[in-house]
Design a protein around this motif. Structure first.
Motif, PDB file in Angstrom:
ATOM      1  N   ALA A  73      47.570 -30.655  63.028  1.00 43.50           N
ATOM      2  CA  ALA A  73      46.336 -31.020  63.712  1.00 43.50           C
ATOM      3  C   ALA A  73      45.032 -30.522  63.113  1.00 43.50           C
ATOM      4  O   ALA A  73      43.842 -31.271  63.260  1.00 43.50           O
ATOM      5  CB  ALA A  73      46.190 -30.134  65.117  1.00 43.50           C
ATOM      6  N   VAL A  74      45.093 -29.448  62.207  1.00 45.28           N
ATOM      7  CA  VAL A  74      43.945 -28.939  61.599  1.00 45.28           C
ATOM      8  C   VAL A  74      43.520 -30.115  60.433  1.00 45.28           C
ATOM      9  O   VAL A  74      42.461 -30.322  59.979  1.00 45.28           O
ATOM     10  CB  VAL A  74      44.304 -27.586  60.946  1.00 45.28           C
ATOM     11  CG1 VAL A  74      43.167 -27.424  59.810  1.00 45.28           C
ATOM     12  CG2 VAL A  74      44.260 -26.588  62.159  1.00 45.28           C
ATOM     13  N   ALA A  75      44.677 -30.337  59.764  1.00 44.66           N
ATOM     14  CA  ALA A  75      44.465 -31.656  58.658  1.00 44.66           C
ATOM     15  C   ALA A  75      43.637 -32.963  59.417  1.00 44.66           C
ATOM     16  O   ALA A  75      43.079 -33.456  58.774  1.00 44.66           O
ATOM     17  CB  ALA A  75      45.719 -32.082  58.304  1.00 44.66           C
ATOM     18  N   ARG A  76      44.180 -33.407  60.362  1.00 45.64           N
ATOM     19  CA  ARG A  76      43.613 -34.519  61.254  1.00 45.64           C
ATOM     20  C   ARG A  76      42.191 -34.304  61.278  1.00 45.64           C
ATOM     21  O   ARG A  76      41.085 -35.039  61.352  1.00 45.64           O
ATOM     22  CB  ARG A  76      44.399 -34.631  62.409  1.00 45.64           C
ATOM     23  CG  ARG A  76      45.556 -35.546  62.051  1.00 45.64           C
ATOM     24  CD  ARG A  76      46.246 -36.402  63.279  1.00 45.64           C
ATOM     25  NE  ARG A  76      46.569 -35.146  64.545  1.00 45.64           N
ATOM     26  CZ  ARG A  76      47.670 -34.553  64.740  1.00 45.64           C
ATOM     27  NH1 ARG A  76      48.612 -34.878  63.928  1.00 45.64           N
ATOM     28  NH2 ARG A  76      47.808 -33.676  65.656  1.00 45.64           N
TER      29      ARG A  76
ATOM     30  N   ALA B 228      57.876 -24.793  64.747  1.00 48.02           N
ATOM     31  CA  ALA B 228      57.434 -26.112  65.179  1.00 48.02           C
ATOM     32  C   ALA B 228      56.017 -25.943  65.319  1.00 48.02           C
ATOM     33  O   ALA B 228      55.323 -26.798  65.051  1.00 48.02           O
ATOM     34  CB  ALA B 228      58.213 -26.704  66.036  1.00 48.02           C
ATOM     35  N   ARG B 229      55.480 -24.854  66.110  1.00 44.76           N
ATOM     36  CA  ARG B 229      54.287 -24.762  66.564  1.00 44.76           C
ATOM     37  C   ARG B 229      53.324 -24.803  65.223  1.00 44.76           C
ATOM     38  O   ARG B 229      52.366 -25.532  65.367  1.00 44.76           O
ATOM     39  CB  ARG B 229      54.043 -23.518  67.430  1.00 44.76           C
ATOM     40  CG  ARG B 229      52.635 -23.502  67.902  1.00 44.76           C
ATOM     41  CD  ARG B 229      52.318 -22.012  68.493  1.00 44.76           C
ATOM     42  NE  ARG B 229      52.288 -21.298  67.258  1.00 44.76           N
ATOM     43  CZ  ARG B 229      51.275 -21.007  66.560  1.00 44.76           C
ATOM     44  NH1 ARG B 229      50.418 -21.647  66.559  1.00 44.76           N
ATOM     45  NH2 ARG B 229      51.531 -20.045  65.407  1.00 44.76           N
ATOM     46  N   ASP B 230      53.671 -23.818  64.375  1.00 49.07           N
ATOM     47  CA  ASP B 230      52.956 -23.867  63.132  1.00 49.07           C
ATOM     48  C   ASP B 230      52.846 -25.049  62.287  1.00 49.07           C
ATOM     49  O   ASP B 230      51.652 -25.361  61.860  1.00 49.07           O
ATOM     50  CB  ASP B 230      53.352 -22.838  62.052  1.00 49.07           C
ATOM     51  CG  ASP B 230      53.554 -21.400  62.767  1.00 49.07           C
ATOM     52  OD1 ASP B 230      52.664 -21.158  63.551  1.00 49.07           O
ATOM     53  OD2 ASP B 230      54.391 -20.339  62.270  1.00 49.07           O
ATOM     54  N   ALA B 231      53.753 -25.948  62.150  1.00 45.12           N
ATOM     55  CA  ALA B 231      53.823 -27.216  61.688  1.00 45.12           C
ATOM     56  C   ALA B 231      52.814 -28.097  62.487  1.00 45.12           C
ATOM     57  O   ALA B 231      51.945 -28.981  61.659  1.00 45.12           O
ATOM     58  CB  ALA B 231      55.053 -27.794  61.371  1.00 45.12           C
ATOM     59  N   TYR B 232      52.902 -28.084  63.628  1.00 49.38           N
ATOM     60  CA  TYR B 232      51.840 -29.024  64.488  1.00 49.38           C
ATOM     61  C   TYR B 232      50.425 -28.415  64.207  1.00 49.38           C
ATOM     62  O   TYR B 232      49.736 -29.263  64.417  1.00 49.38           O
ATOM     63  CB  TYR B 232      52.472 -28.818  66.114  1.00 49.38           C
ATOM     64  CG  TYR B 232      51.387 -29.704  66.999  1.00 49.38           C
ATOM     65  CD1 TYR B 232      50.467 -29.062  67.529  1.00 49.38           C
ATOM     66  CD2 TYR B 232      51.828 -30.989  66.847  1.00 49.38           C
ATOM     67  CE1 TYR B 232      49.735 -29.918  68.377  1.00 49.38           C
ATOM     68  CE2 TYR B 232      51.051 -31.713  67.920  1.00 49.38           C
ATOM     69  CZ  TYR B 232      49.808 -31.256  68.502  1.00 49.38           C
ATOM     70  OH  TYR B 232      49.178 -31.870  69.243  1.00 49.38           O
TER      71      TYR B 232
END
Length: 445
Positions: free
Chosen positions: A99-102, A91-95
């Motif tokens: 965040a990086v994409a945003r 979950a952390r990796d997906a988050y």
């Protein structure tokens, strides 16, 4: 950017055992930790959704990554980090990827907005929108008013092109994050500008002597001063009230000051000029002399003599004779206007005493007919002050009548006009017969 880790009392010298690699966060690597203290494993999670200090991998800079609400890292509660193992690590990796994409999306939007604002060749924006300099946002935000985009100048490329959606979104996001900071910055800038304006205005007033005089563009100071000099302006002419000159009759009816015992210089001066005889009868040439120092109008006296003698009611009646005034040559007689003292001297030469009643005379032993200047100026009580014109006419006709050979005549009918040869200066009543004043030889003509 984020908060620093709180320091516990018991976590000393413990290594995390895993850290984020250089390529991407979440990749475990071996190595010693950053030497930072961390919380005990029993520490409860943060109330703001951040991961507890336990088991948090350290970055190379020594600070743990903490994502705060707002900004490029997003908002909302943060998932716990368990070192990349198990469901929590996934979950952390997906988050993290989200965040990086945003963040990349926000950076691209900012870059596009900067490209639109960056001036291209010719001073225009890239992307077809012209760059128009406007007020600094700090000044506008200082008054909590959203500035409106200035309209592009007419004729330039991109007239009427509205801002793109990315630019509008970026402006709104930037306004939301830094509104308060810009408010204080704008207030400070406005205050500095006001102080500078006051200082400059005071300096200008001091340099110009305490007053600032506006001057039109294109006008030199010397020209302006020359235009205001009164020496080059025409002096306005104030219209003077015009005094109507007195007529002959008005002058002859006016009394003039002269002392009854005046004795002037005794020397005479002929009135210049020539007054031709108007009639065809026997011509008598005469000259007029006026004693110097009398202060009377010699021209008026000469005019009165000429008009009186040639009047049809006078000795020139029916063309019997005519009179001509000359100023040179041999006259038949000289009509002389003299002071009372001088008159007495010349009359005494012919055995006449004029000092008792201050009267005039014909000095037959000389060529002078003496007219007492006091009587000419003041008149006589027999005529009164309202008949000065008539009295002066009588005075001329009476004395010239003596020169023409006429003696005194008395009034014989009560209430009738007195004869011109009666001594009307002395009295109008002789032997109980009182007559009326009369200036003419032939009054009924």
């Amino acid at each position: 950017m984020g908060r620093h880790s709180r320091k516990g009392a018991e976590a000393k010298g413990r290594d995390t055992g895993a850290a984020v690699g250089d390529g991407e966060r979440g990749t475990p690597r071996s190595g010693s930790g950053g030497g930072r203290r961390r919380r005990d494993s029993a520490a409860p999670p943060s109330g703001e959704g951040h991961t507890p200090f336990r088991d948090v991998p350290h970055t190379r800079g020594g600070h743990p990554e903490q994502r705060e609400p707002g900004g490029g890292w997003g908002t909302g509660p943060q998932p716990r980090y368990d070192g990349g193992q198990g469901p929590e690590g996934a979950a952390r990796d997906a988050y993290t990827r989200q965040a990086v994409a945003r963040q990349l999306s926000a950076q691209q939007a900012a870059q596009r907005a900067a490209e639109r604002r960056a001036p291209g060749p010719g001073g225009q924006r890239t992307g077809g929108v012209p760059l128009i300099p406007g007020p600094r946002r700090e000044f506008v935000d200082a008054f909590d008013t959203k500035p409106s985009r200035p309209a592009p100048p007419a004729g330039s490329e991109g007239d009427g092109v509205p801002p793109g959606p990315d630019e509008a979104a970026l402006d709104g996001d930037r306004d939301g994050r830094a509104g308060r900071g810009r408010t204080f910055t704008g207030i400070a800038a406005a205050a500095v500008t006001t102080v500078l304006a006051v200082v400059v205005a005071g300096q200008v007033a001091q340099d110009s002597g305490g007053s600032v005089v506006p001057q039109a563009a294109g006008v030199d100071r010397e020209d302006a001063e020359d235009a205001s000099r009164s020496v080059e302006r025409a002096t306005p002419q104030v219209p003077q009230p015009q005094v109507k000159p007195m007529s002959y009759a008005e002058k002859m009816a006016k009394a003039y000051p002269l002392a009854p015992d005046l004795e002037a210089t005794g020397s005479f001066e002929a009135v210049p000029g020539l007054a031709k005889a108007p009639g065809k009868g026997q011509k008598y040439k005469y000259r007029i002399d006026v004693e110097k120092g009398l202060g009377l109008d010699a021209g008026l006296f000469a005019e009165a003599v000429q008009k009186t003698l040639n009047d049809d009611r006078s000795w020139a009646h029916d063309g019997a004779m005519t009179f001509e005034r000359i100023s040179s040559g041999e006259p038949a007689f000289v009509i002389t206007l003299a002071s009372p003292g001088t008159t007495g001297v010349w009359c005494e030469k012919s055995g006449l005493d004029t000092t008792e009643d201050n009267v005039s005379c014909d000095s037959a032993a000389t060529d002078r007919v003496m007219i007492n200047a006091y009587r000419w100026a003041q008149g006589a009580s027999t005529f009164g002050p309202d008949k000065l014109l008539a009295y002066r006419q009588m005075l001329i006709n009476h004395e010239v009548g003596h020169r023409l050979g006429h003696n005194h005549v008395s009034c014989g009918t009560p209430g009738a006009l007195a004869p011109v040869m009666q001594q009307q200066t002395k009295t109008l009543e002789i032997e109980g017969i009182k007559c009326r004043p009369n200036p003419w030889v032939y009054p009924g003509s």
